[in-house]
Design an enzyme around this catalytic site. Structure first.
Site, PDB file in Angstrom:
ATOM      1  N   MET A 155      35.119  45.866  54.289  1.00  0.00           N
ATOM      2  CA  MET A 155      36.517  46.126  54.697  1.00  0.00           C
ATOM      3  C   MET A 155      36.919  47.504  54.206  1.00  0.00           C
ATOM      4  SD  MET A 155      38.247  43.363  55.856  1.00  0.00           S
ATOM      5  CE  MET A 155      37.957  41.605  55.949  1.00  0.00           C
TER       6      MET A 155
ATOM      7  N   ALA B 241      30.357  43.542  50.388  1.00  0.00           N
ATOM      8  CA  ALA B 241      29.993  44.914  50.036  1.00  0.00           C
ATOM      9  C   ALA B 241      30.261  45.179  48.556  1.00  0.00           C
ATOM     10  CB  ALA B 241      30.777  45.886  50.905  1.00  0.00           C
TER      11      ALA B 241
ATOM     12  N   ASP C  27      34.250  40.031  42.107  1.00  0.00           N
ATOM     13  CA  ASP C  27      33.090  40.601  42.817  1.00  0.00           C
ATOM     14  C   ASP C  27      32.178  41.346  41.846  1.00  0.00           C
ATOM     15  OD1 ASP C  27      34.072  39.599  45.181  1.00  0.00           O
ATOM     16  OD2 ASP C  27      35.118  41.443  45.714  1.00  0.00           O
TER      17      ASP C  27
HETATM   18  P1  ATP Z   1      39.678  39.012  41.827  1.00  0.00           P
HETATM   19  O1  ATP Z   1      40.173  38.119  42.938  1.00  0.00           O
HETATM   20  O2  ATP Z   1      40.765  39.779  41.138  1.00  0.00           O
HETATM   21  O3  ATP Z   1      38.522  39.853  42.223  1.00  0.00           O
HETATM   22  P2  ATP Z   1      38.781  36.555  40.722  1.00  0.00           P
HETATM   23  O4  ATP Z   1      40.046  35.760  40.682  1.00  0.00           O
HETATM   24  O5  ATP Z   1      37.800  36.233  41.779  1.00  0.00           O
HETATM   25  O6  ATP Z   1      39.096  38.093  40.688  1.00  0.00           O
HETATM   26  P3  ATP Z   1      38.599  36.220  37.873  1.00  0.00           P
HETATM   27  O7  ATP Z   1      38.283  34.853  37.440  1.00  0.00           O
HETATM   28  O8  ATP Z   1      40.017  36.681  37.769  1.00  0.00           O
HETATM   29  O9  ATP Z   1      38.010  36.410  39.346  1.00  0.00           O
HETATM   30  O10 ATP Z   1      37.717  37.277  37.058  1.00  0.00           O
HETATM   31  C1  ATP Z   1      36.316  37.327  37.159  1.00  0.00           C
HETATM   32  C2  ATP Z   1      35.760  37.777  35.854  1.00  0.00           C
HETATM   33  O11 ATP Z   1      36.281  39.069  35.528  1.00  0.00           O
HETATM   34  C3  ATP Z   1      36.123  36.885  34.677  1.00  0.00           C
HETATM   35  O12 ATP Z   1      35.238  35.795  34.580  1.00  0.00           O
HETATM   36  C4  ATP Z   1      35.996  37.867  33.523  1.00  0.00           C
HETATM   37  O13 ATP Z   1      34.644  38.042  33.194  1.00  0.00           O
HETATM   38  C5  ATP Z   1      36.496  39.176  34.124  1.00  0.00           C
HETATM   39  N1  ATP Z   1      37.948  39.378  33.896  1.00  0.00           N
HETATM   40  C6  ATP Z   1      38.939  39.209  34.776  1.00  0.00           C
HETATM   41  N2  ATP Z   1      40.140  39.480  34.214  1.00  0.00           N
HETATM   42  C7  ATP Z   1      39.886  39.842  32.949  1.00  0.00           C
HETATM   43  C8  ATP Z   1      40.695  40.252  31.834  1.00  0.00           C
HETATM   44  N3  ATP Z   1      42.019  40.339  31.932  1.00  0.00           N
HETATM   45  N4  ATP Z   1      40.070  40.528  30.667  1.00  0.00           N
HETATM   46  C9  ATP Z   1      38.730  40.454  30.545  1.00  0.00           C
HETATM   47  N5  ATP Z   1      37.917  40.081  31.558  1.00  0.00           N
HETATM   48  C10 ATP Z   1      38.474  39.781  32.735  1.00  0.00           C
END
Ligand code: ATP
Length: 312
Positions: free
Chosen positions: A15, A46, A259
């Site tokens: 995208m 990607a 990702d």
């Molecule tokens: P996004 O949709 O924003 O790409 P997501 O909701 O799919 O993210 P999250 O669970 O928010 O995924 O985050 C994935 C990983 O990123 C977490 O397991 C952690 O390792 C890291 N992470 C995310 N936010 C933080 C934070 N505030 N501090 C430290 N690590 C973080």
């Protein structure tokens, strides 16, 4: 058929993000002045492929973009990141997938996504990419393309004993149960786990319970990511709770953190196939933890050179 040997192959989406910053979001029919505009590279597939490539494995992307400026630009972006582009196909029948994003000064946003060429990726392109899909160490799929195409790619990989990571994002309520059967690692975030299990996932314990439900549907292992709380890891036959905390960091922008985590997980599965999944998840937390310290999606993903040696 000449075989193509890669460490990580991603079948998924591309995208182009068109981001405007404005004092407020426009009302229907209104035109307002913004104060900043930038174009970013996105799409879950990607993003995951580029994170794996930046950590130093041989990657290939299987996707479809339009025969247009954004498609050409995206192919160059893959090349700049060392991703093999033979299976990045261009179509005149649809535009490159795009997300028009307006962000106001309070951080609120309004987004229109046009999937475009992503939805044209199908059986024909998978067949062409079979030499890569069947010989890679790890295949990664998500749901930003047709679910049928993702499932077919996962089945092709499994038929050839290739390890699979499935990221059910964006989540759909009636996910085909075969996705669980063909997933070595089923990796989702809290909201996806909630939608798929119909239970609340707001704590480590709830994530563990939801993970157990997902595991029972037939996948090899489940990881539920929990933002700043890291993730929980569940493996078939091991009922104990494994919470893998994330490092404490000052998060500036978490867009694409999931990702970055999955791209890093694919890197570790390809490079260290015998490493315990919990240790791979710990290291993927560290990589994703670096990505949240910078603004942007792919622009915030670390390269191998940015990380200490003990990450490898
Ligand atoms: P996004 O949709 O924003 O790409 P997501 O909701 O799919 O993210 P999250 O669970 O928010 O995924 O985050 C994935 C990983 O990123 C977490 O397991 C952690 O390792 C890291 N992470 C995310 N936010 C933080 C934070 N505030 N501090 C430290 N690590 C973080």
């Amino acid at each position: 058929m000449t075989e193509k040997v890669f460490d990580v192959v991603v079948v998924g989406s591309c995208m182009t993000d068109l981001v405007s910053k404005a004092p407020r979001l426009p009302k229907a029919g209104e035109t307002i002045h913004g104060h900043k505009f930038f174009i970013g590279f996105g799409g879950k597939g990607a993003n995951q492929c580029i994170q794996a490539a930046r950590l130093g494995v041989k990657t290939a992307m299987v996707c479809k973009v339009g025969k247009d400026f954004f498609g050409d630009n995206y192919i160059q972006n893959f090349k700049d990141n060392g991703v093999h582009t033979e299976f990045v196909k261009q179509s005149s029948d649809a535009v490159t997938g795009a997300a028009s994003i307006t962000v106001d000064d309070a951080g609120e946003n309004a987004i229109v996504i046009v999937a475009g060429a992503n939805m044209l990726l199908g059986a024909e392109e998978l067949q062409e990419a079979l030499p890569a899909i069947s010989h890679t160490k790890v295949l990664v799929c998500q749901l930003e393309i047709s679910p049928q195409t993702s499932l077919q790619a996962m089945c092709m990989a499994r038929d050839n004993k290739v390890k699979t990571i499935f990221n059910p994002a964006p989540a759909i309520p009636d996910l085909d149960p075969d996705f669980y059967r063909v997933s070595d690692v089923f990796c989702c975030n809290e909201s996806e786990a909630e939608l798929l299990t119909g239970t609340s996932v707001a704590s480590v314990e709830e994530a563990h319970r939801a993970g157990q439900k997902l595991l029972k549907r037939g996948c090899g292992s489940v990881i539920v990511t929990l933002g700043p709380q890291g993730c929980v890891v569940l493996k078939g036959g091991e009922p104990t709770l494994k919470h893998v905390p994330a490092p404490e960091v000052t998060a500036v922008d978490t867009t694409g953190a999931g990702d970055s985590f999955i791209g890093a997980l694919a890197f570790y599965m390809a490079n260290h196939p015998h490493m315990p999944l919990e240790e791979m998840a710990r290291r993927a937390n560290l990589v994703a933890g670096v990505s949240v310290r910078e603004i942007g999606t792919q622009t915030s993903f670390p390269y191998r050179r940015d990380l200490p040696n003990e990450y490898f």
